[in-house]
Design an enzyme around this catalytic site. Sequence first.
Site, PDB file in Angstrom:
ATOM      1  N   HIS A  41       0.841  -1.195   0.000  1.00  0.00           N
ATOM      2  CA  HIS A  41       0.000   0.000   0.000  1.00  0.00           C
ATOM      3  C   HIS A  41       0.881   1.251   0.000  1.00  0.00           C
ATOM      4  CE1 HIS A  41      -2.996   2.969   1.221  1.00  0.00           C
ATOM      5  NE2 HIS A  41      -2.236   3.277   2.249  1.00  0.00           N
ATOM      6  N   ASP A  93       6.733  21.226 -26.711  1.00  0.00           N
ATOM      7  CA  ASP A  93       6.705  19.908 -26.065  1.00  0.00           C
ATOM      8  C   ASP A  93       7.700  19.933 -24.922  1.00  0.00           C
ATOM      9  OD1 ASP A  93       6.728  17.043 -25.506  1.00  0.00           O
ATOM     10  OD2 ASP A  93       5.805  16.818 -27.468  1.00  0.00           O
ATOM     11  N   TRP A  98       7.026   0.157   3.886  1.00  0.00           N
ATOM     12  CA  TRP A  98       7.591   0.849   2.717  1.00  0.00           C
ATOM     13  C   TRP A  98       8.942   1.453   3.033  1.00  0.00           C
ATOM     14  CZ3 TRP A  98       8.813   5.930   1.164  1.00  0.00           C
ATOM     15  CH2 TRP A  98       8.629   6.907   2.125  1.00  0.00           C
ATOM     16  N   SER A 132      13.170   6.086 -13.838  1.00  0.00           N
ATOM     17  CA  SER A 132      12.044   6.802 -14.432  1.00  0.00           C
ATOM     18  C   SER A 132      11.911   8.200 -13.832  1.00  0.00           C
ATOM     19  CB  SER A 132      10.769   5.989 -14.223  1.00  0.00           C
ATOM     20  OG  SER A 132       9.645   6.804 -14.312  1.00  0.00           O
ATOM     21  N   SER A 133      11.973   8.279 -12.499  1.00  0.00           N
ATOM     22  CA  SER A 133      11.804   9.580 -11.841  1.00  0.00           C
ATOM     23  C   SER A 133      12.916  10.537 -12.217  1.00  0.00           C
ATOM     24  CB  SER A 133      11.818   9.422 -10.322  1.00  0.00           C
ATOM     25  OG  SER A 133      10.704   8.711  -9.914  1.00  0.00           O
ATOM     26  N   HIS A 191      13.072  12.050   3.456  1.00  0.00           N
ATOM     27  CA  HIS A 191      12.424  13.297   3.799  1.00  0.00           C
ATOM     28  C   HIS A 191      12.238  14.227   2.619  1.00  0.00           C
ATOM     29  CE1 HIS A 191      10.136  15.486   6.570  1.00  0.00           C
ATOM     30  NE2 HIS A 191      10.583  16.567   5.973  1.00  0.00           N
ATOM     31  N   GLU A 197      11.803  13.212  -0.210  1.00  0.00           N
ATOM     32  CA  GLU A 197      10.725  12.505  -0.916  1.00  0.00           C
ATOM     33  C   GLU A 197       9.355  12.994  -0.439  1.00  0.00           C
ATOM     34  OE1 GLU A 197      10.436  10.336  -3.350  1.00  0.00           O
ATOM     35  OE2 GLU A 197       8.332   9.859  -3.034  1.00  0.00           O
ATOM     36  N   TYR A 244       8.645  15.914   0.498  1.00  0.00           N
ATOM     37  CA  TYR A 244       8.385  17.198  -0.146  1.00  0.00           C
ATOM     38  C   TYR A 244       8.204  17.047  -1.643  1.00  0.00           C
ATOM     39  CZ  TYR A 244       9.164  18.993   4.428  1.00  0.00           C
ATOM     40  OH  TYR A 244       9.047  19.220   5.768  1.00  0.00           O
ATOM     41  N   SER A 292      -1.673  26.807  -5.588  1.00  0.00           N
ATOM     42  CA  SER A 292      -1.361  28.216  -5.843  1.00  0.00           C
ATOM     43  C   SER A 292      -1.874  28.668  -7.210  1.00  0.00           C
ATOM     44  CB  SER A 292       0.147  28.456  -5.772  1.00  0.00           C
ATOM     45  OG  SER A 292       0.619  28.061  -4.514  1.00  0.00           O
ATOM     46  N   HIS A 294      14.728  13.420  12.015  1.00  0.00           N
ATOM     47  CA  HIS A 294      13.546  13.523  12.885  1.00  0.00           C
ATOM     48  C   HIS A 294      12.663  12.286  12.735  1.00  0.00           C
ATOM     49  CE1 HIS A 294      11.298  15.945   9.557  1.00  0.00           C
ATOM     50  NE2 HIS A 294      10.954  14.684   9.492  1.00  0.00           N
ATOM     51  N   HIS A 295      12.979  11.451  11.754  1.00  0.00           N
ATOM     52  CA  HIS A 295      12.286  10.153  11.665  1.00  0.00           C
ATOM     53  C   HIS A 295      12.957   9.132  12.582  1.00  0.00           C
ATOM     54  CE1 HIS A 295       9.941  11.320   8.070  1.00  0.00           C
ATOM     55  NE2 HIS A 295      10.992  12.051   7.796  1.00  0.00           N
ATOM     56  N   THR A 316       6.486  27.083   5.522  1.00  0.00           N
ATOM     57  CA  THR A 316       5.187  26.457   5.288  1.00  0.00           C
ATOM     58  C   THR A 316       4.073  27.384   5.750  1.00  0.00           C
ATOM     59  OG1 THR A 316       6.304  24.396   5.812  1.00  0.00           O
ATOM     60  CG2 THR A 316       3.934  24.288   5.525  1.00  0.00           C
ATOM     61  N   LYS A 323       3.411  30.076   3.268  1.00  0.00           N
ATOM     62  CA  LYS A 323       2.580  29.632   2.144  1.00  0.00           C
ATOM     63  C   LYS A 323       1.100  29.662   2.527  1.00  0.00           C
ATOM     64  CE  LYS A 323       4.009  27.162  -1.092  1.00  0.00           C
ATOM     65  NZ  LYS A 323       4.953  27.669  -2.087  1.00  0.00           N
ATOM     66  N   ARG A 365       1.753   1.622  15.275  1.00  0.00           N
ATOM     67  CA  ARG A 365       1.373   1.420  13.877  1.00  0.00           C
ATOM     68  C   ARG A 365       1.856   0.051  13.416  1.00  0.00           C
ATOM     69  NH1 ARG A 365       5.648   5.052  10.367  1.00  0.00           N
ATOM     70  NH2 ARG A 365       4.471   4.221   8.639  1.00  0.00           N
TER      71      ARG A 365
END
Lengths: 518, 527
Positions: free
Chosen positions: B77, B106, B142, B170-171, B254, B256, B258, B269, B303-304, B329, B332, B451
């Site tokens: 998931h 293009d 994950w 790919s990315s 991290h 990732e 963002y 926006s 922080h993880h 943040t 924004k 979790r």
Amino acid sequence: MEFRKRCCQRLQKCIVGLLSCILPSAAMADMQLNLTRGVTPVSHAQYDLHMMIFWICVAIAVVVFGVMFYAIIRHRKSKGAKPAQFHENTTVEIIWAVVPFLILVVMAIPATKALVLIDDTENADINIKVTGYQWKWQYDYMDEDIQYFSNLSTSQDQIANLAPKGVHYLLEVDHPLVVPVNKKIRFLVTATDVIHSWWVPALGIKRDAVPGFIHESWATIEKPGVYRGQCAELCGVGHGFMPIVVVAKTQEDYEAWIQEQKDQKDEQKAAANKTWTDTELMDLGEKTYNKTCAVCHQTSGQGMPPTFPALKGSPIATGPVSEHIDIVLHGKSGTAMQAFANQLSDTELAAVITYERNAWGNDTSDTVQPSDIAVAKGQQAPMPASTQGQMEKVTVDVDKEYPKEELMTQGEDKYLQYCSVCHQANGQGMPPTFPALTTSTYVNGSAEDHIDRVLNGVPGTAMQAFKQQLNPVDLAAIVTYERNAWNDAKGGVVQPKDIVSRLNGDNKQQSTAQGESK
Amino acid sequence: MSAEATLDQPKRHPLSAWFLRWVCSTNHKDIGTLYLFFSLAMFLTGGVMALLIRTELFQPGMQIMQPNTYNNMITMHGLIMVFGAVMPAFVGLANWMIPIMVGAPDMAFPRLNNWSFWLLPFAFSIMLSTLFMQGGAPNFGWTFYAPLSTTYGPPSTDFFIIAVHMMGVSSIMGAVNVVATVLNMRAPGMTMMKLPIFCWAMLITAFLLIAVMPVLAGAVTMMLTDRHFGTSFFNAAGGGDPILFQHIFWFFGHPEVYIMILPAFGVISEIIPTFSRKKLFGYSCMVGATASIAILSFIVWAHHMFVSGIPLGAEIFFMYATLLIAVPTGVKVFNWITTMFRGSLSFETPMLFAIAFVILFTIGGLSGLMLAMSPVDYQYHDTYFVVGHFHYVLVPGAIFSILAGVYYWLPKWTGHMYSETLGKWHFWLSTIFINVTFFPMHFLGLAGMPRRIPDYALQFTDFNMVATVGAFGFGLSQLLFLAVIYKTIRGGVPATAQVWEGAQGLEWTLPSPTPHHTFDTPPLITD
């Protein structure tokens, strides 16, 4: 029919569940919504901080959403609002960058203080080592010589919905951690297999248990009680099934408990000396199996191949008893099969092996007695002692100084027999799986490291531990051979007594033996 | 139309024409469409897994699956939603919109673009095929922490590794394309500070991708060598360190996070000014804030790992750095609200999703602020509080922004207006059920539910039931979205070029639907 009935029951449960969502159920009354305040200085600090940030967040949300909803209600096109033209203002931008920054500073100061408090594990009264295993905890009272495992005690039937669930479903264990109140307890947290995390909310402790590393944490519990927690880091299939129960007692009760543990230890020794009947062994075996082995090998003994092999009809459980005992005692390196020699008592080990050999149609009718386990464990000792005669021979051999030529001849012989399958007769190995010995840093480095490698193997690789497979003379011969065969005989001679001293150093950490070999 | 005519000049077999059009396409709009449909398919696949997870958690006791299957489900998931649903959706939006926003014919590298997309279906086929392999699919979450994923990983882990490599390639190629297009192919007169804000967001995101995807590739390669070639990067017994894995993973992980939220900021926006009929407030600050968040994302990874045993100094540093992210943040959020303030608001479906985004993302941001407080994170870490937090920023955050963007640009893509009634039903059901699903998770976490557990203690029952009901409500509401898309593609009220009264920008000067080839000669930007 049976299926329909079960479906009906399930449907009923669902409806009841749905209803209980809408109607405030009885359980709702004592349902916990907020963080626990806990019973330690750390948990109090955490709770206070939590409430502080919570209210700050609420205040920010009220202001921000307030302005937003004001705009949503007042400035809508349907009410004829005309758009204003402003779209830039440096002053406001600076203000709403600086104000949040100041709020953050206000939050950071007490948070830093709390971190310093958490980090202060000095001057502890009691040291307890907590080791995470898949999927149980081991507690080791380092000042008292008491160690035991703490397993989930909820029955498999409750988990499978075959029995009603108890109040402490999944939060109960067979042997809780017992600690005194008002003493600073230092927890040394580690693991043997994967990363676990020892979490007791009321103590304010969550510490990752990392294999190969020890991390510290501490608690001074303020009042007696039972505090429950769970493993907090995904650690495999049994992650949800390794709870933690901490029982905090007054100092007197705690001391009484310590004494009780010591007495029990003596009783256990007595139990291991008696001969058990088949039924006794099978009963205890089933209990122990379901508690310790069933998570992987399943209650049915079917396992979950290929990771967790079936025991039903398995070559180990129906083959020679000695091999079966060996794998249960020492595990199988590179797999999830752990070594249980120190996790279970001799009696439990004997019972579980007896059970595995006779349950699920494995009718070998073998019984294994605690004394057999003790004997098997004894073979781990430096001198393999399967028969009296051999033992004498080995004893004599170990003390003798062997000439280099004799060691080299015997070493070549044994090397070709045990090592060359992987490392090849020419010592070139088959890299990368089987490294070359000719260029190996172990073979060309210090003799102690080389010996240790041969004795203990390398977990997770094909390199086995040879300490129980060969006697010290053979081991000395092989090491000597490896150190001299391909390297112009520069490696020096290793004598059997060097092997023995490394073995002893290994087992008892006797510095004297190590010093000698240097 | 004319574009179609140029495509299939000689009469071809319909299948081969279809193959040429979609498989061999180098057209940014076609590839954008492919990305979006792929992402939708993955969103539904990952969603079904989420529903299986919620079904299992409806009440205590093992209900419909074994713990190992449960672990397979949470792993799949997460991976599918992150790498299969959210990231490709933004790349799809970028593909569709960047060229027509900057006035380019293009993307800069059309063939690379085709390859970037077509790696994905293969990568995910490999990934999903592990579900049917002996020993089961990856079961380590994950985040695939070592040694659970190395020494203890199932055999299918190697397929997972190769799939991650393919996604990474790919990315990176997609990101290179975005950077090259935005930097080199803008219409004459479009300076960087006139760049549409969505393009800015994608540009910054692309830089993040180029910086961190190789780190992920490194992490999985080290896993591979630990598993098969006797190295011990993550094995203490061989001189390695399991925590090293976490440092490497979160150094990727991290940014990732963002990568999944900065494009959302860009979409929102674009939408809020349109339906406020007012220019975006503080454009340059918005760009600056996005860039600051991107830069800060590289120095907050630990922080993880607050409870993993990192030293006190590191705890303090990473706590401060993480708290700091609240500043840009906040800027924004304040700018969005000020854009709305004294505007002339109307509430079409894209605007509704955008407003819900701002509110619910802010809630997710505030719980993020709580999580940043290292001492209290000792209690929150790895509980449902975290699950609630990141689902608030990812579902009503990233996913809502994608939905908002699709509703916003769908008339431009298809030439038809979507059904506003269905759209509003979709919005309200999604928003209500999302809160029913994820809000109770905060309570569960605070009350002590870890979790990633397949079964739980009795006191967690009620909230889990509520969450499961919400999840099914949210899942079923997405069928409305499918209906909207199907109906809009098939027909509907023709859309004007401008589509929305307040819409500004080059893309709205093009007819709806946009022709297959646009801006063959670059437009001149004067204002």
